[in-house]
Enzyme design. Sequence first.
Site, short mmCIF file in Angstrom:
data_model
loop_
_atom_site.label_atom_id
_atom_site.label_comp_id
_atom_site.label_asym_id
_atom_site.label_seq_id
_atom_site.Cartn_x
_atom_site.Cartn_y
_atom_site.Cartn_z
N VAL A 142 47.59 37.16 39.60
CA VAL A 142 48.92 37.75 39.50
C VAL A 142 49.42 38.01 40.92
CG1 VAL A 142 50.29 39.66 38.58
CG2 VAL A 142 48.32 38.83 37.29
N ASP A 156 44.56 42.00 22.46
CA ASP A 156 43.80 42.26 23.69
C ASP A 156 44.28 43.56 24.35
OD1 ASP A 156 41.85 41.70 25.53
OD2 ASP A 156 43.07 40.31 26.71
N GLY A 212 41.83 35.03 33.30
CA GLY A 212 42.66 33.85 33.06
C GLY A 212 43.36 33.30 34.29
N GLY A 261 42.59 38.25 37.00
CA GLY A 261 41.99 38.46 35.69
C GLY A 261 41.11 37.27 35.38
P1 ATP Z 1 42.01 39.65 31.66
O1 ATP Z 1 42.29 38.40 32.38
O2 ATP Z 1 40.59 39.78 31.20
O3 ATP Z 1 42.98 39.92 30.55
P2 ATP Z 1 43.40 41.52 33.33
O4 ATP Z 1 44.34 42.02 32.29
O5 ATP Z 1 42.93 42.53 34.33
O6 ATP Z 1 42.13 40.86 32.68
P3 ATP Z 1 45.56 39.99 34.44
O7 ATP Z 1 46.39 40.15 33.22
O8 ATP Z 1 45.54 38.67 35.10
O9 ATP Z 1 44.04 40.33 34.12
O10 ATP Z 1 46.00 41.10 35.47
C1 ATP Z 1 45.27 41.38 36.63
C2 ATP Z 1 45.82 42.60 37.33
O11 ATP Z 1 47.10 42.26 37.89
C3 ATP Z 1 46.08 43.81 36.44
O12 ATP Z 1 44.94 44.61 36.27
C4 ATP Z 1 47.16 44.54 37.25
O13 ATP Z 1 46.57 45.28 38.27
C5 ATP Z 1 47.95 43.39 37.88
N1 ATP Z 1 49.15 43.04 37.12
C6 ATP Z 1 49.26 42.23 36.05
N2 ATP Z 1 50.53 42.12 35.63
C7 ATP Z 1 51.28 42.90 36.44
C8 ATP Z 1 52.69 43.24 36.52
N3 ATP Z 1 53.57 42.75 35.65
N4 ATP Z 1 53.07 44.09 37.48
C9 ATP Z 1 52.18 44.61 38.36
N5 ATP Z 1 50.86 44.33 38.35
C10 ATP Z 1 50.40 43.49 37.41
#
Ligand code: ATP
Length: 348
Positions: free
Chosen positions: A78, A186, A75, A73
């Site tokens: 993951v 968000d 930030g 993401g």
């Molecule tokens: P931003 O950073 O702009 O909020 P984002 O939500 O896509 O964007 P992250 O929250 O870092 O960024 O998540 C990135 C990706 O990681 C998600 O789109 C999802 O595919 C995966 N992900 C995040 N959390 C989990 C989780 N708890 N279990 C499985 N996959 C996850």
Amino acid sequence: MEGSSSARVLVSTTLVIRTRTRNGAFKDGDLLVSKEGIRIVPQNEVETPPPIKPSDNQLNLADIDTIKVIGKGNGGIVQLVQHKWTGQFFALKVIQMNIEESYRKQIAQELKINKSARCPYVVVCYQSFYDNGVISIVLEYMDGGSLADFLKKVKKIPEPYLAAICKQVLKGLLYLHHEKHIIHRDLKPSNLLVNHRGEVKITDFGVSAILASTSGQANTYVGTYNYMSPERISGGEYGSKSDIWSLGILLLECATGHFPFSPPEQGEGWNSVYELMEAIVDQPPPCAPSDQFSREFCSFISACAQKDPKDRQRAHELMKHPFISMYEDLNVDLAAYFTDAGSPLATF
Ligand code: ATP
Ligand code: MG
């Protein structure tokens, strides 16, 4: 001296470790070596340590193995990780930032709120750590990934599935807004996670507040404005109804397969984020085309996507909206729907 040498006892133990059990402990015959120590277990005893619960407070970064990166993401990254001793899977979110001392308290507070959430429609935050400019958050692993990932595969989500998804999101919002008095800030498809059981859960509430609070000095975070309410964009006061706007926009995107605010030039993207923000604030609210969708769905979207937050319904009111119950008799199987689309992350 003869007395002391005869009293000397030499104990020597040689342990030959043969098998590593599923949960990371070692077993040789009847001898089991695990985090808890050495233990004799009968050969036929199947040893299953109790799974870690969010209230346990016993997770340690040293006790987890990284399996793979599953998402990125703005930030941070993951990762899918596995706990060495219980075999449990988690998602580990790692956010790198240099935080000024003055922000630390605020971040610790946000993480504490995150961890205190207990609701089946909100992704569990097991533990979080701050070390040397790195925030690590251990989350419940959702093996279907996000609704954004899912939408890329299926392009559009038919109304009956959308109603079942929406019901779960509303239950999550009901909990955050009415029980915890938290605004998500968000809500977007990538912050709604799904799994093979057909569950849909809200994640990352509070995280955006952390990133936003540090963005001034770190200047690295650029979140998406796509789902942001008009009152928030124009810098006015905003509350939980700001999340309701986001819900309306994301549902409309899932239903139609495209983001509801389209740029002035057909086929072109937005020239700048300011142009998009201007459109959200100045254009009439988007609505679902009545020739493609049910009256109930169109009415649900317009109950969410009202420019004036006073005209928007709250989560508990939306729960009673006819769109939520109109497909209940179909008993849609979200588990099969998510699984058939072929989760790229599935490990079970
Ligand atoms: P931003 O950073 O702009 O909020 P984002 O939500 O896509 O964007 P992250 O929250 O870092 O960024 O998540 C990135 C990706 O990681 C998600 O789109 C999802 O595919 C995966 N992900 C995040 N959390 C989990 C989780 N708890 N279990 C499985 N996959 C996850
Ligand atoms: Mg996210």
